[in-house]
Design a protein around this motif. Structure first.
Motif, PDB file in Angstrom:
ATOM      1  N   GLN A   1       4.529   3.571 -10.001  1.00  0.00           N
ATOM      2  CA  GLN A   1       4.801   3.907  -8.610  1.00  0.00           C
ATOM      3  C   GLN A   1       3.802   3.268  -7.647  1.00  0.00           C
ATOM      4  OE1 GLN A   1       7.477   5.710  -7.447  1.00  0.00           O
ATOM      5  NE2 GLN A   1       8.179   5.553  -9.567  1.00  0.00           N
ATOM      6  N   ARG A   2       2.806   2.603  -8.183  1.00  0.00           N
ATOM      7  CA  ARG A   2       1.794   1.915  -7.378  1.00  0.00           C
ATOM      8  C   ARG A   2       1.165   2.855  -6.353  1.00  0.00           C
ATOM      9  NH1 ARG A   2       4.257  -3.729  -5.404  1.00  0.00           N
ATOM     10  NH2 ARG A   2       2.110  -3.946  -4.700  1.00  0.00           N
ATOM     11  N   VAL A   3       0.709   4.018  -6.837  1.00  0.00           N
ATOM     12  CA  VAL A   3       0.097   4.990  -5.940  1.00  0.00           C
ATOM     13  C   VAL A   3      -1.186   4.430  -5.337  1.00  0.00           C
ATOM     14  CG1 VAL A   3       1.064   6.972  -7.171  1.00  0.00           C
ATOM     15  CG2 VAL A   3      -1.181   6.101  -7.834  1.00  0.00           C
ATOM     16  N   ARG A   4      -1.608   5.010  -4.221  1.00  0.00           N
ATOM     17  CA  ARG A   4      -2.812   4.539  -3.524  1.00  0.00           C
ATOM     18  C   ARG A   4      -4.053   4.709  -4.404  1.00  0.00           C
ATOM     19  NH1 ARG A   4      -4.288   4.202   2.008  1.00  0.00           N
ATOM     20  NH2 ARG A   4      -2.096   3.700   2.282  1.00  0.00           N
TER      21      ARG A   4
ATOM     22  N   ARG B   1       0.844  -1.197   0.000  1.00  0.00           N
ATOM     23  CA  ARG B   1       0.000   0.000   0.000  1.00  0.00           C
ATOM     24  C   ARG B   1       0.880   1.248   0.000  1.00  0.00           C
ATOM     25  NH1 ARG B   1      -5.228  -0.542   1.271  1.00  0.00           N
ATOM     26  NH2 ARG B   1      -5.447   1.417   2.388  1.00  0.00           N
ATOM     27  N   SER B   2       0.627   2.126  -0.945  1.00  0.00           N
ATOM     28  CA  SER B   2       1.387   3.363  -1.039  1.00  0.00           C
ATOM     29  C   SER B   2       0.786   4.423  -0.122  1.00  0.00           C
ATOM     30  CB  SER B   2       1.370   3.861  -2.486  1.00  0.00           C
ATOM     31  OG  SER B   2       1.892   5.166  -2.575  1.00  0.00           O
ATOM     32  N   ARG B   3       1.607   5.364   0.300  1.00  0.00           N
ATOM     33  CA  ARG B   3       1.138   6.515   1.070  1.00  0.00           C
ATOM     34  C   ARG B   3       1.026   7.738   0.174  1.00  0.00           C
ATOM     35  NH1 ARG B   3       4.530   8.360   4.403  1.00  0.00           N
ATOM     36  NH2 ARG B   3       3.023   9.457   5.704  1.00  0.00           N
ATOM     37  N   ILE B   4       1.032   7.516  -1.140  1.00  0.00           N
ATOM     38  CA  ILE B   4       0.979   8.617  -2.098  1.00  0.00           C
ATOM     39  C   ILE B   4      -0.294   8.530  -2.938  1.00  0.00           C
ATOM     40  CG2 ILE B   4       2.084   9.701  -4.102  1.00  0.00           C
ATOM     41  CD1 ILE B   4       3.584  10.105  -1.509  1.00  0.00           C
TER      42      ILE B   4
ATOM     43  N   VAL C   1       0.590  13.837  -1.719  1.00  0.00           N
ATOM     44  CA  VAL C   1       0.006  13.955  -3.058  1.00  0.00           C
ATOM     45  C   VAL C   1       1.108  14.220  -4.076  1.00  0.00           C
ATOM     46  CG1 VAL C   1      -1.603  15.231  -4.531  1.00  0.00           C
ATOM     47  CG2 VAL C   1      -2.161  14.845  -2.134  1.00  0.00           C
ATOM     48  N   MET C   2       1.143  13.426  -5.138  1.00  0.00           N
ATOM     49  CA  MET C   2       2.042  13.651  -6.267  1.00  0.00           C
ATOM     50  C   MET C   2       1.244  14.393  -7.338  1.00  0.00           C
ATOM     51  SD  MET C   2       3.837  10.885  -8.859  1.00  0.00           S
ATOM     52  CE  MET C   2       4.559   9.927  -7.545  1.00  0.00           C
TER      53      MET C   2
END
Length: 339
Positions: free
Chosen positions: A117-120, A61-64, A95-96
């Motif tokens: 990047q496997r963002v959330r 799990r990503s934090r982004i 946030v990206m």
């Protein structure tokens, strides 16, 4: 190139196991105070920074959260990003922010980056009118929420403003001021927002007993000040020049205003002008600009909230839904001279 410091280096300097270093970082209460102090001292001395990407791969799990907008040069999208970032930060996420520059090609590249990047999850204002980029992104099984556009299906959420109502507000205001010939400076015809605002303008004309020929459309390739200046030059070249102009966003309106000002055309004396978005610069223009206000920061915050629900970050049970906010007309000097 210097080698980056790893967790094994910290363990060696502190004289403990890698597992102990990991516990100090992730579960400090499980480590005795003396050992914890020794590890923290080693971390500080070596300048160790844990690999967030590695942690995310282990946790799955990503934090982004990704945010992809049409134009970060437009203050409207800056406000959207501000609202989204505030909501994400409260949930412990970052946030990206990426800018498609209204280009389907750049949009596709950034969506691929988000997948890599496997963002959330992703907040997206689409640039590709065909929908192909979104369909390709679905394969990655990453949740996304549409911003400033209504979701057409039931497989994703969206947060938008009723642009048909906004277009109606703008043109009804001009009609109430006595105008019967109105130009619409639009944008790329593939953008739903542009089409919906035109639909609203035509509805206002119909309500006044006027046909679609009362609206002279001046399309533009982009939604920026330069495109507005170009539209303003074309407007000035019309032999049967309309008496009022409605623009699909404030940047276009500011560009039109520049062209009219340079040509010595009075706003609102010779031409009334209305924009859309009510960005900060609208009130600060040489002639304060009447505009249809969108609650940009609220849109970003609500969209982020829906994404947080869907990805399980929030305790609120999630169901896909479309949130449609209402616009508001803000009247300023650019449209106040009656005909």
């Amino acid at each position: 190139m210097a080698r980056s410091v790893g967790i094994k280096d910290v363990a060696r300097v502190a004289g403990v196991s890698v597992g102990t270093v990991s516990n100090v970082i992730n579960r400090p209460d499980t480590v005795g105070p003396d050992t914890r102090a020794r590890v923290l001292s080693a971390i500080e001395r070596l300048g160790y920074v844990r690999s967030e990407s590695a942690r995310q791969l282990r946790a799955g799990r990503s934090r982004i959260m990704g945010l992809l907008v049409l134009d970060m040069g437009n203050p409207f999208f800056v406000e959207v990003a501000r609202g989204a970032e505030r909501a994400a930060r409260e949930a412990g996420l970052g946030v990206m922010v990426c800018n498609s520059a209204q280009s389907p090609g750049e949009e596709a590249e950034y969506l691929a980056l988000f997948a890599e990047q496997r963002v959330r999850g992703v907040l997206l204002t689409p640039a590709d009118a065909t929908g192909r980029n979104i369909e390709a992104f679905r394969r990655h099984d990453i949740p996304f929420v549409l911003v400033d556009r209504v979701a057409e299906g039931t497989t994703e959420c969206s947060v938008s403003v009723d642009d048909v109502a906004g277009g109606t507000l703008a043109v009804r205001h001009l009609l109430d001021a006595g105008h019967r010939s109105i130009a619409y400076v639009s944008g790329p015809p593939g953008f739903n927002q542009v089409r919906d605002r035109r639909t609203g303008a035509l509805a206002a004309l119909a309500g006044a007993g006027l046909g679609p020929d009362a609206l002279r459309e001046l399309p533009t390739e982009r939604l920026d000040v330069a495109a507005g200046r170009d539209a303003g030059a074309r407007l000035l070249g019309l032999s049967d020049r309309p008496t009022a102009v409605f623009c699909a966003n404030d940047l276009l309106a500011l560009g039109v205003l520049q062209s009219l000002f340079a040509a010595g055309v009075s706003v609102p004396g010779d031409l009334a002008l209305v924009g859309y978005d009510d960005i900060e610069f609208a009130a600060a223009a040489a002639v304060p600009l009447t505009s249809v206000r969108q609650p940009a920061a609220t849109m970003g915050a609500l969209a982020a909230g829906l994404l947080l629900e869907e990805t399980g970050t929030s305790d609120v049970p999630h169901e896909h839904r479309r949130v449609v906010l209402q616009p508001e007309l803000v009247v300023r000097r650019s449209s106040l001279a009656a005909r």
